[in-house]
Each structure stands twice: as C-alpha cells, then as structure tokens.
Design a protein around this motif. Sequence first.
Motif, PDB file in Angstrom:
ATOM      1  N   HIS A 129       0.906  -1.246  -0.010  1.00  0.00           N
ATOM      2  CA  HIS A 129       0.230   0.238   0.047  1.00  0.00           C
ATOM      3  C   HIS A 129       0.823   1.372   0.220  1.00  0.00           C
ATOM      4  O   HIS A 129       2.058   1.354   0.342  1.00  0.00           O
ATOM      5  N   LYS A 130       0.584   2.150  -0.914  1.00  0.00           N
ATOM      6  CA  LYS A 130       1.123   4.017  -0.728  1.00  0.00           C
ATOM      7  C   LYS A 130       0.416   4.525  -0.226  1.00  0.00           C
ATOM      8  O   LYS A 130      -0.357   5.123  -0.490  1.00  0.00           O
ATOM      9  N   VAL A 131       1.657   5.592   0.658  1.00  0.00           N
ATOM     10  CA  VAL A 131       0.753   6.115   1.524  1.00  0.00           C
ATOM     11  C   VAL A 131       1.526   7.387   0.844  1.00  0.00           C
ATOM     12  O   VAL A 131       2.827   7.348   0.625  1.00  0.00           O
ATOM     13  N   ASP A 132       1.001   9.019   0.763  1.00  0.00           N
ATOM     14  CA  ASP A 132       1.405  10.397   0.130  1.00  0.00           C
ATOM     15  C   ASP A 132       2.241  10.313   2.012  1.00  0.00           C
ATOM     16  O   ASP A 132       1.681  11.009   2.669  1.00  0.00           O
ATOM     17  N   ALA A 133       4.032  10.404   2.218  1.00  0.00           N
ATOM     18  CA  ALA A 133       4.309  11.242   2.835  1.00  0.00           C
ATOM     19  C   ALA A 133       4.164  11.772   3.358  1.00  0.00           C
ATOM     20  O   ALA A 133       4.998  12.679   4.015  1.00  0.00           O
ATOM     21  N   SER A 134       3.977  13.275   2.456  1.00  0.00           N
ATOM     22  CA  SER A 134       4.072  14.725   2.224  1.00  0.00           C
ATOM     23  C   SER A 134       2.807  14.990   3.275  1.00  0.00           C
ATOM     24  O   SER A 134       2.854  16.346   3.843  1.00  0.00           O
ATOM     25  N   LEU A 135       1.904  14.432   3.614  1.00  0.00           N
ATOM     26  CA  LEU A 135       0.712  14.786   4.446  1.00  0.00           C
ATOM     27  C   LEU A 135       1.534  15.152   5.828  1.00  0.00           C
ATOM     28  O   LEU A 135       2.075  14.646   6.767  1.00  0.00           O
ATOM     29  N   PRO A 136       0.569  16.109   6.545  1.00  0.00           N
ATOM     30  CA  PRO A 136       1.494  15.703   7.948  1.00  0.00           C
ATOM     31  C   PRO A 136       0.713  14.920   8.919  1.00  0.00           C
ATOM     32  O   PRO A 136       0.312  14.358   8.300  1.00  0.00           O
ATOM     33  N   ILE A 137       1.741  15.110   9.769  1.00  0.00           N
ATOM     34  CA  ILE A 137       1.628  13.238  10.520  1.00  0.00           C
ATOM     35  C   ILE A 137      -0.014  12.704  10.808  1.00  0.00           C
ATOM     36  O   ILE A 137       0.041  11.450  10.394  1.00  0.00           O
ATOM     37  N   GLU A 138      -0.764  13.517  11.679  1.00  0.00           N
ATOM     38  CA  GLU A 138      -2.226  12.915  12.060  1.00  0.00           C
ATOM     39  C   GLU A 138      -2.506  12.754  11.005  1.00  0.00           C
ATOM     40  O   GLU A 138      -3.045  11.261  11.017  1.00  0.00           O
ATOM     41  N   PRO A 139      -3.357  13.071   9.528  1.00  0.00           N
ATOM     42  CA  PRO A 139      -3.892  12.372   8.765  1.00  0.00           C
ATOM     43  C   PRO A 139      -3.350  11.269   8.121  1.00  0.00           C
ATOM     44  O   PRO A 139      -3.802  10.275   8.397  1.00  0.00           O
ATOM     45  N   LEU A 140      -1.502  11.367   7.712  1.00  0.00           N
ATOM     46  CA  LEU A 140      -1.379   9.968   7.341  1.00  0.00           C
ATOM     47  C   LEU A 140      -1.463   8.954   8.625  1.00  0.00           C
ATOM     48  O   LEU A 140      -1.698   7.812   8.258  1.00  0.00           O
ATOM     49  N   ALA A 141      -1.327   9.390   9.915  1.00  0.00           N
ATOM     50  CA  ALA A 141      -1.509   8.554  10.662  1.00  0.00           C
ATOM     51  C   ALA A 141      -2.480   7.757  11.073  1.00  0.00           C
ATOM     52  O   ALA A 141      -2.723   6.754  10.711  1.00  0.00           O
ATOM     53  N   ALA A 142      -4.068   8.749  10.816  1.00  0.00           N
ATOM     54  CA  ALA A 142      -5.452   7.843  10.117  1.00  0.00           C
ATOM     55  C   ALA A 142      -5.628   7.269   9.158  1.00  0.00           C
ATOM     56  O   ALA A 142      -5.885   5.804   9.247  1.00  0.00           O
ATOM     57  N   GLU A 143      -4.211   7.509   8.077  1.00  0.00           N
ATOM     58  CA  GLU A 143      -4.992   6.550   7.030  1.00  0.00           C
ATOM     59  C   GLU A 143      -4.019   5.323   7.083  1.00  0.00           C
ATOM     60  O   GLU A 143      -4.630   4.209   6.927  1.00  0.00           O
ATOM     61  N   ILE A 144      -2.566   5.593   7.741  1.00  0.00           N
ATOM     62  CA  ILE A 144      -2.197   3.949   8.036  1.00  0.00           C
ATOM     63  C   ILE A 144      -2.461   3.210   9.197  1.00  0.00           C
ATOM     64  O   ILE A 144      -2.540   1.991   8.789  1.00  0.00           O
ATOM     65  N   TYR A 145      -3.287   4.108   9.710  1.00  0.00           N
ATOM     66  CA  TYR A 145      -4.496   3.237  11.289  1.00  0.00           C
ATOM     67  C   TYR A 145      -5.774   2.082  10.297  1.00  0.00           C
ATOM     68  O   TYR A 145      -5.489   1.205  10.363  1.00  0.00           O
ATOM     69  N   SER A 146      -5.935   3.069   8.929  1.00  0.00           N
ATOM     70  CA  SER A 146      -7.429   2.206   8.734  1.00  0.00           C
ATOM     71  C   SER A 146      -6.720   0.999   7.462  1.00  0.00           C
ATOM     72  O   SER A 146      -7.709   0.418   7.554  1.00  0.00           O
ATOM     73  N   LEU A 147      -5.397   0.892   7.061  1.00  0.00           N
ATOM     74  CA  LEU A 147      -5.101   0.312   5.628  1.00  0.00           C
ATOM     75  C   LEU A 147      -4.594  -0.776   6.818  1.00  0.00           C
ATOM     76  O   LEU A 147      -5.309  -2.247   6.325  1.00  0.00           O
ATOM     77  N   TYR A 148      -4.319  -0.846   8.345  1.00  0.00           N
ATOM     78  CA  TYR A 148      -3.887  -1.638   9.314  1.00  0.00           C
ATOM     79  C   TYR A 148      -5.371  -2.418   9.284  1.00  0.00           C
ATOM     80  O   TYR A 148      -5.575  -3.183   9.504  1.00  0.00           O
ATOM     81  N   CYS A 149      -6.715  -1.852   9.334  1.00  0.00           N
ATOM     82  CA  CYS A 149      -8.103  -1.977  10.123  1.00  0.00           C
ATOM     83  C   CYS A 149      -8.650  -2.956   8.689  1.00  0.00           C
ATOM     84  O   CYS A 149      -9.436  -3.629   9.266  1.00  0.00           O
ATOM     85  N   SER A 150      -8.140  -2.151   7.731  1.00  0.00           N
ATOM     86  CA  SER A 150      -8.856  -3.194   6.367  1.00  0.00           C
ATOM     87  C   SER A 150      -8.025  -4.780   6.445  1.00  0.00           C
ATOM     88  O   SER A 150      -9.007  -5.828   5.720  1.00  0.00           O
ATOM     89  N   LYS A 151      -6.779  -4.822   7.381  1.00  0.00           N
ATOM     90  CA  LYS A 151      -5.850  -6.000   7.414  1.00  0.00           C
ATOM     91  C   LYS A 151      -6.735  -6.566   8.125  1.00  0.00           C
ATOM     92  O   LYS A 151      -6.513  -8.021   8.150  1.00  0.00           O
TER      93      LYS A 151
END
Length: 216
Positions: free
Chosen positions: A187-209
């Motif tokens: 899964h690719k994520v945009d690492a230029s995002l600020p810390i919090e929204p990126l953390a939320a996206e990563i957590y939801s990727l975790y929840c999808s698995k």
Amino acid sequence: MDAIVLFGIQGSGKGTQALLLSKQISYQHINIGDALRMQVSAHTELGQEVKTVIESGSLVEDDLIFRLLGQIIDPQAKGIVFDGFPRTIAQAEYLSKIYRVKLSIYLDLSEDAATLRMTSRRVCSFCKSTYNTISHPPREEGICDQCGKALELRNDDTKDAIHKRFEAFYRETFPLIEYFEKKGILHKVDASLPIEPLAAEIYSLYCSKYLCHTES
Ligand code: AMP
C-alpha cells in the motif's frame, strides 16, 4: 507472529508513523536504525563493527542485521511494526520466512522533500528526542524541550552521507515495492501529508487487513 512493514526513503517519516501505529495496536516497534545507533553508543562488539558503515551512509551487512534482530525481538510480542527493515530483498525474504506479513506500507516522498526534512532534523545529544527546525522546532533554539541538553545533527545527516543513503535506498530498498506488490500486500501512502492525517490513513489500512475492535 504478525509483522507490519513501513518503508520509504530516509526522511519519509516512517519512524514517527511506525511508533504511532505500534502504540495504537500494542505491537512491538522495531526501528533498526535506532537499535544500531544504541549498539554504537553502548560500544558493543556489534556497535564497533557497524559504526563506520552507518556514518558513511552505506547499508550494514544482512547477517549483522539478522543477529541484532535476534537480540531485540520480544518473542512474547503480539506483533511487530518494522521500520527500517527490510531494506534489501534478502532481508525481505528472511522476514517472510519467519513472520506473517499481511501489510507493507510504502511512504512515498520526493528526494527534494526528503533532503529538506533530513537537513533540518535535530536530535537531542542526551535523550535522543527528535525535532525539525521547520515543522517541529524546540521551544528554545538548539535546546531539547524534554531534558534541556543540546540538540545536534545526526552524524549521517550530512550532505555526503545523505547522498550515499539515497543511492542505497534506490538500489537496494526501492525494489521492495515490486516485491511486496507481487505478494499483494503493498500500500502506498503520500508521506508529504502532515503527521496526524497520515497516521489515520495508516491505521485504517491496518484495520482493512486486521479486525479493529476499537476506534482510533
Ligand atoms: P535509519 O535511521 O533508518 O536512517 O538508519 C541509519 C543507518 O543504519 C542506515 O544508513 C544503515 O547504515 C543502517 N541500517 C538501518 N537499517 C538497516 C537495514 N535494514 N539494513 C542495513 N543497514 C541498515
């Protein structure tokens, strides 16, 4: 044991994101770069072997990394969030043999943005808290908010070492994108995002698995 892999170019924020995710899901966080630097500061045998390699910006030999992992992995851990490992195909194969890897996250960031983040990174000489002179400055310039000691540039955040680390990244680590893609777990994520929204996206990727019982 389950393992989640976060990887990306130096400065992509994988350390910050791996720490946040590991706390949220109660997994052990393994940051190999930090573990290696601790060995160097503690003057262990392994630390002596890797010191000059790390400072030059090259990659440490796979066998030494495997030896270190054997020492630091908690066999009782619920799972592990790896950050900075694997960095080569040989390391990825070692990982896949031992762990169930259902999720690998590639933090995508341009080389220019990564360079800016690394040259503005400062680390406390004592407690190792990390700052960024642009996005996360200390309250008083050059002084750690946590312990009041001096902040410094990491030994390998110099221009020459950064260049070498980028070369090693594109040569050795970039091919992991295809490696994990073929396994269907990239899964690719945009690492230029600020810390919090990126953390939320990563957590939801975790929840999808994995099944998430609690909301973040
Ligand atoms: P980092 O803090 O992740 O940027 O890592 C700092 C340095 O530690 C790297 O430039 C390498 O010299 C070494 N290192 C960290 N992780 C690995 C790894 N998985 N394989 C080989 N060398 C590593």
